[in-house]
Design a protein around this motif. Structure first.
Motif, short mmCIF file in Angstrom:
data_model
loop_
_atom_site.label_atom_id
_atom_site.label_comp_id
_atom_site.label_asym_id
_atom_site.label_seq_id
_atom_site.Cartn_x
_atom_site.Cartn_y
_atom_site.Cartn_z
N GLU A 1 0.82 -1.21 0.00
CA GLU A 1 0.00 0.00 0.00
C GLU A 1 0.85 1.26 0.00
O GLU A 1 0.60 2.21 -0.75
CB GLU A 1 -0.92 0.00 1.21
CG GLU A 1 -1.81 1.24 1.31
CD GLU A 1 -2.93 1.06 2.30
OE1 GLU A 1 -3.91 0.37 1.95
OE2 GLU A 1 -2.82 1.58 3.43
N GLN A 2 1.89 1.25 0.83
CA GLN A 2 2.76 2.42 0.92
C GLN A 2 3.59 2.61 -0.35
O GLN A 2 3.81 3.74 -0.80
CB GLN A 2 3.67 2.28 2.13
CG GLN A 2 3.00 2.60 3.44
CD GLN A 2 2.94 4.10 3.69
OE1 GLN A 2 3.91 4.81 3.44
NE2 GLN A 2 1.81 4.58 4.18
N GLN A 3 4.04 1.52 -0.94
CA GLN A 3 4.78 1.64 -2.19
C GLN A 3 3.89 2.15 -3.31
O GLN A 3 4.31 2.94 -4.16
CB GLN A 3 5.40 0.29 -2.54
CG GLN A 3 6.51 -0.11 -1.59
CD GLN A 3 7.03 -1.52 -1.83
OE1 GLN A 3 6.34 -2.36 -2.40
NE2 GLN A 3 8.24 -1.77 -1.39
N LEU A 4 2.63 1.72 -3.30
CA LEU A 4 1.66 2.24 -4.27
C LEU A 4 1.45 3.73 -4.09
O LEU A 4 1.44 4.50 -5.06
CB LEU A 4 0.31 1.51 -4.09
CG LEU A 4 0.03 0.30 -4.96
CD1 LEU A 4 -1.23 -0.40 -4.47
CD2 LEU A 4 -0.10 0.69 -6.42
N LEU A 5 1.27 4.17 -2.86
CA LEU A 5 1.02 5.58 -2.58
C LEU A 5 2.24 6.43 -2.93
O LEU A 5 2.08 7.55 -3.44
CB LEU A 5 0.65 5.76 -1.12
CG LEU A 5 -0.74 5.22 -0.74
CD1 LEU A 5 -0.86 5.08 0.76
CD2 LEU A 5 -1.83 6.13 -1.30
N ALA A 6 3.43 5.91 -2.65
CA ALA A 6 4.64 6.65 -3.00
C ALA A 6 4.76 6.81 -4.51
O ALA A 6 5.07 7.90 -5.01
CB ALA A 6 5.87 5.95 -2.44
N SER A 7 4.49 5.73 -5.24
CA SER A 7 4.55 5.80 -6.70
C SER A 7 3.47 6.71 -7.25
O SER A 7 3.72 7.53 -8.15
CB SER A 7 4.41 4.39 -7.29
OG SER A 7 4.44 4.43 -8.70
N MET A 8 2.27 6.59 -6.72
CA MET A 8 1.15 7.42 -7.16
C MET A 8 1.44 8.90 -6.93
O MET A 8 1.24 9.74 -7.82
CB MET A 8 -0.10 7.00 -6.38
CG MET A 8 -1.40 7.60 -6.87
SD MET A 8 -2.76 7.13 -5.77
CE MET A 8 -2.71 5.33 -5.90
N THR A 9 1.94 9.21 -5.75
CA THR A 9 2.25 10.60 -5.41
C THR A 9 3.37 11.15 -6.27
O THR A 9 3.30 12.29 -6.76
CB THR A 9 2.63 10.71 -3.92
OG1 THR A 9 1.55 10.19 -3.12
CG2 THR A 9 2.90 12.15 -3.53
N ALA A 10 4.42 10.35 -6.47
CA ALA A 10 5.55 10.80 -7.28
C ALA A 10 5.12 11.06 -8.72
O ALA A 10 5.49 12.08 -9.31
CB ALA A 10 6.66 9.76 -7.23
N GLN A 11 4.34 10.15 -9.30
CA GLN A 11 3.89 10.34 -10.68
C GLN A 11 2.95 11.54 -10.79
O GLN A 11 3.02 12.31 -11.75
CB GLN A 11 3.17 9.08 -11.17
CG GLN A 11 4.08 7.87 -11.34
CD GLN A 11 3.36 6.69 -11.97
OE1 GLN A 11 2.77 6.82 -13.05
NE2 GLN A 11 3.39 5.55 -11.31
#
Length: 293
Positions: free
Chosen positions: A34-44
């Motif tokens: 979940e956190q890796q998804l959110l980090a990727s989502m936020t960065a993109q």
């Protein structure tokens, strides 16, 4: 004339450098799906808005929080209950609204700003295989406590952090008046708990409420009938200095936060953990579906 131009050019370059620096945002994330998804989502998302983004995911909770307090991480998604108990040492049982307002105030004193919380509450939960729970007549954590106290054939899987943390296993057992014997506890990586429970290697597992594997693996989440676990509302947290340098960032992150709830996060997590899609692709697809990329 040359002596005049050089100082002017230096001032222009310095101003340009200041503008560029203001758009630099370091995005952090913890070390689970979940956190890796959110980090990727936020960065993109922020990259698409023109920010110069540096993504640093895969960090432990305490390390990530310390990095943000030290100014090494500008922005990441935190859980209200984690900050309340682990970072601010508040053990009083609070409502979700009180939890949010408390951490917002206390972390604000440390230069950390809690933006608008999402509707995703990724609280801890205990789960069993549906057929096993039905056979044993276990629907609540109180039922589980009674079963553990009556027998030693129930084994429990959890990560090392939950085993040791202040809102973890020890106080949970105290609240519900039961105790797993040491041989009954299997500590493992969070991601390994789900297949271990599915495959019958353990009878009870620590899960996260928004994990897509709960439904995919037909687990029964036991009712926390004493309300032990606090609210863990998923919320973007940003350094005040970062917001001062990027005044539009709060509204932009609040727009993303408003799109997230339990079902949405469970679905996104399942795309990664069950359907085996890449984190980057799942994050990108979500942003495009919601016209944020």
């Amino acid at each position: 004339m040359k002596r005049f131009i050089k100082p002017v050019m230096a001032m222009v370059l310095a101003a340009a450098s200041t503008v560029a620096a203001a758009d630099d945002v370091v995005v952090g994330g913890k070390n689970f799906t979940e956190q890796q998804l959110l980090a990727s989502m936020t960065a993109q998302y922020l990259d698409g808005l023109g920010y110069d983004v540096d993504k640093r995911a895969g960090m432990g909770s305490a390390v990530l929080r310390q990095a943000q307090e030290n100014g090494q991480i500008d922005l990441y998604w935190e859980y209200t209950g984690t900050s309340l108990i682990n970072y601010n040492d508040i053990t009083e049982r609070l409502s979700p609204e009180e939890t949010y307002s408390t951490v917002k105030e206390l972390d604000g004193e440390k230069g950390l700003v809690w933006l608008e919380p999402s509707d995703a509450n990724n609280t801890y939960a205990l789960a069993m295989r549906e057929d096993d729970a039905a056979e044993r007549g276990i629907e609540t954590i109180s039922d589980l406590a009674a079963a553990v106290n009556d027998s030693d054939d129930l084994t429990f899987a959890c990560n090392a952090e939950f085993y040791a943390r202040e809102d973890g296993l020890r106080p949970l057992q105290q609240e519900y008046d039961f105790r797993f014997a040491r041989p009954q506890i299997k500590r493992m990586d969070s991601g390994l708990v789900y297949p271990a429970l599915r495959d019958g290697q353990v009878e009870v597992g620590l899960v996260f409420a928004t994990d897509g594997r709960i439904q995919a693996f037909n687990f029964r989440v036991l009712e926390d009938d004493k309300g032990y676990f606090p609210a863990y509302a998923l919320t973007p947290v940003v350094r005040q200095e970062t917001l001062d340098a990027n005044p539009e960032l709060a509204a932009q992150m609040n727009q993303l936060s408003a799109l997230l709830n339990d079902d949405t996060m469970a679905g996104l997590n399942a795309q990664v953990d069950v359907e085996k899609q890449t984190i980057e692709k799942v994050a990108e697809s979500f942003l495009k579906e919601n016209n944020l990329l």
